[in-house]
Design an enzyme around this catalytic site. Structure first.
Site, mmCIF file in Angstrom:
data_model
loop_
_atom_site.group_PDB
_atom_site.id
_atom_site.type_symbol
_atom_site.label_atom_id
_atom_site.label_comp_id
_atom_site.label_asym_id
_atom_site.label_seq_id
_atom_site.Cartn_x
_atom_site.Cartn_y
_atom_site.Cartn_z
ATOM 1 N N LYS A 198 35.845 38.860 39.481
ATOM 2 C CA LYS A 198 35.791 39.788 38.407
ATOM 3 C C LYS A 198 36.898 39.176 37.255
ATOM 4 O O LYS A 198 36.616 39.191 35.988
ATOM 5 C CB LYS A 198 36.222 41.194 38.588
ATOM 6 C CG LYS A 198 34.816 41.928 39.290
ATOM 7 C CD LYS A 198 35.275 43.306 40.134
ATOM 8 C CE LYS A 198 34.119 43.741 40.894
ATOM 9 N NZ LYS A 198 34.284 45.147 41.352
ATOM 10 N N ASP A 218 34.327 51.550 35.679
ATOM 11 C CA ASP A 218 33.525 51.663 36.933
ATOM 12 C C ASP A 218 32.485 52.987 36.771
ATOM 13 O O ASP A 218 31.655 53.160 37.476
ATOM 14 C CB ASP A 218 34.266 52.077 38.337
ATOM 15 C CG ASP A 218 34.558 50.541 38.928
ATOM 16 O OD1 ASP A 218 33.551 49.786 39.060
ATOM 17 O OD2 ASP A 218 35.431 50.560 39.618
ATOM 18 N N GLN A 249 39.363 48.579 43.223
ATOM 19 C CA GLN A 249 38.309 48.070 44.111
ATOM 20 C C GLN A 249 38.192 49.027 45.468
ATOM 21 O O GLN A 249 39.251 49.295 46.071
ATOM 22 C CB GLN A 249 38.643 46.526 44.453
ATOM 23 C CG GLN A 249 37.516 45.945 45.467
ATOM 24 C CD GLN A 249 36.349 45.652 44.589
ATOM 25 O OE1 GLN A 249 36.423 45.517 43.202
ATOM 26 N NE2 GLN A 249 35.054 45.318 45.153
HETATM 27 N N1 L34 Z 1 35.789 50.011 42.174
HETATM 28 N N2 L34 Z 1 34.712 48.797 44.036
HETATM 29 C C1 L34 Z 1 34.764 49.223 42.684
HETATM 30 N N3 L34 Z 1 33.858 48.565 41.870
HETATM 31 C C2 L34 Z 1 32.538 48.054 42.030
HETATM 32 O O1 L34 Z 1 31.705 47.882 41.297
HETATM 33 C C3 L34 Z 1 32.795 47.693 43.583
HETATM 34 N N4 L34 Z 1 31.649 46.771 43.918
HETATM 35 C C4 L34 Z 1 30.919 47.038 45.463
HETATM 36 C C5 L34 Z 1 32.256 46.795 46.372
HETATM 37 N N5 L34 Z 1 33.259 47.821 45.833
HETATM 38 C C6 L34 Z 1 33.510 48.058 44.543
HETATM 39 C C7 L34 Z 1 31.572 45.557 43.711
HETATM 40 O O2 L34 Z 1 32.022 45.209 42.612
HETATM 41 C C8 L34 Z 1 30.342 45.902 45.608
HETATM 42 N N6 L34 Z 1 30.641 44.919 44.604
HETATM 43 C C9 L34 Z 1 29.951 43.549 44.494
HETATM 44 C C10 L34 Z 1 30.342 42.849 43.352
HETATM 45 C C11 L34 Z 1 29.917 41.393 43.320
HETATM 46 C C12 L34 Z 1 28.998 41.003 44.355
HETATM 47 C C13 L34 Z 1 28.856 41.860 45.265
HETATM 48 C C14 L34 Z 1 29.182 42.960 45.398
HETATM 49 C C15 L34 Z 1 28.565 39.454 44.009
HETATM 50 O O3 L34 Z 1 28.999 38.921 43.189
HETATM 51 N N7 L34 Z 1 27.711 39.057 45.106
HETATM 52 C C16 L34 Z 1 27.165 37.709 45.012
HETATM 53 C C17 L34 Z 1 27.358 37.202 46.275
HETATM 54 C C18 L34 Z 1 29.175 36.958 46.362
HETATM 55 C C19 L34 Z 1 29.707 36.313 47.834
HETATM 56 O O4 L34 Z 1 29.203 35.402 48.055
HETATM 57 O O5 L34 Z 1 30.225 37.050 48.535
HETATM 58 C C20 L34 Z 1 25.585 37.887 45.134
HETATM 59 O O6 L34 Z 1 25.237 36.796 44.573
HETATM 60 O O7 L34 Z 1 25.157 38.635 45.378
#
Ligand code: L34
Length: 296
Positions: free
Chosen positions: A54, A121, A98
């Site tokens: 982020k 958020d 987070q």
């Molecule tokens: N406050 N907490 C707050 N806001 C959020 O919006 C989140 N979330 C969830 C967990 N806690 C939070 C996220 O940001 C889940 N989440 C999130 C964000 C990004 C990705 C997955 C979950 C992401 O970029 N996933 C990639 C893979 C990343 C990796 O390799 O670990 C994808 O391509 O799915």
């Protein structure tokens, strides 16, 4: 014919490109630089990697990014004090704590302390309420990303049977609420399924659009999907290890069997995850504009 892949990574990149131009315009014309502050408590490896992504995304777009990394034994009082300071800091337009937080901290109390106009958020009860009545200020990032993927995949929402698997406050409930609204990017008939749903397959097999945020791998398999349906897989589960020794990432949908039945499907990784981050950036730009009284 195997399902068409909805490329979340590519779509997120397009959105970021548009935001980059908007941010440049805000800077040149108004001297505004949108700023996001992330707060991470503890060292959960997944949280560390999401928060890092982020902040990096903010910097790539020419936004200000601030970060507080606090120890796992941080008290609720300390965190509340920090949020008070961030609320009062003009350069910070968006505050993101987070989740999950460690057990000694009451998540609801923390989320309620964030100024609703900095709540990028969309988790503050005021913003949850606004969403419910169709007055969307900061749509929560993952649901906003899901909606964008549905729209951009060309799947019609009007009158569609949407089935959501999962009833969390951050995905299941808000996405259901968004897609049921009386507006062009809503107008769907929405069913929410959960762990106490009697016959999950009977529901999912009726879905034109199936959104799976169940929180465990293979919650949905091919035989639970209506032929030609659009399937949005919100899961991020780390399972086993690949040859290189790293954890393998899988969604909540059994991708191989789902691909043979679905019309369109999002992959994991590269589906909803990148969109969550793109929507966070969009909400932060929106917060910066609202703070200056600009139209959004
Ligand atoms: N406050 N907490 C707050 N806001 C959020 O919006 C989140 N979330 C969830 C967990 N806690 C939070 C996220 O940001 C889940 N989440 C999130 C964000 C990004 C990705 C997955 C979950 C992401 O970029 N996933 C990639 C893979 C990343 C990796 O390799 O670990 C994808 O391509 O799915």
């Amino acid at each position: 014919m195997p399902a068409e892949i909805i490329d979340g990574k590519q779509i997120a990149e397009e959105i970021r490109g548009k935001l980059r131009e908007e941010i440049e315009h805000l800077r040149q014309v108004y001297g505004i630089v949108p700023g996001l502050c992330t707060v991470l408590v503890g060292d959960n490896p997944a949280s560390v990697s999401y928060v890092t992504a982020k902040n990096r995304a903010c910097q790539e777009l020419g936004m200000n990014s601030f970060h507080h990394h606090l120890p796992a034994d941080t008290s609720a009082e300390y965190l509340l004090g920090l949020i008070g300071e961030l609320n009062a800091t003009a350069e910070i337009h968006g505050i993101l704590v987070q989740l999950p937080l460690p057990p000694q901290i009451d998540e609801r109390k923390i989320l309620e302390a964030i100024n609703p106009m900095k709540d990028v958020d969309g988790f503050h009860p005021v913003n949850v309420g606004r969403l419910m009545i169709g007055e969307e200020v900061f749509p929560p990032c993952t649901p906003a990303g899901i909606r964008e993927l549905i729209l951009r995949s060309g799947t019609p929402l009007e009158g569609a049977e949407v089935v959501v698997v999962g009833r969390s406050n951050i995905v299941g409930k808000p996405i259901a609420m968004m897609l049921v609204q009386k507006r062009p990017d809503g107008n769907a008939t929405v069913t929410i399924c959960h762990t106490r749903t009697r016959d999950l397959g009977a529901h999912t097999r009726r879905a034109d659009i199936l959104i799976v945020a169940a929180g465990h791998p293979r919650a949905v398999t091919g035989e639970m999907i209506k032929p030609g349906a659009t399937v949005i897989d919100v899961g991020v589960n780390r399972v086993g290890t690949t040859e290189s020794g790293k954890a393998k990432l899988v969604g909540d949908v059994d991708f191989a069997s789902a691909c043979r039945v679905a019309g369109k499907i999002t992959p994991v990784p590269g589906g909803v995850g990148p969109m969550t981050i793109a929507m966070l950036l969009a909400n932060t730009v929106k917060a910066a504009k609202l703070a200056r009284g600009l139209p959004v």
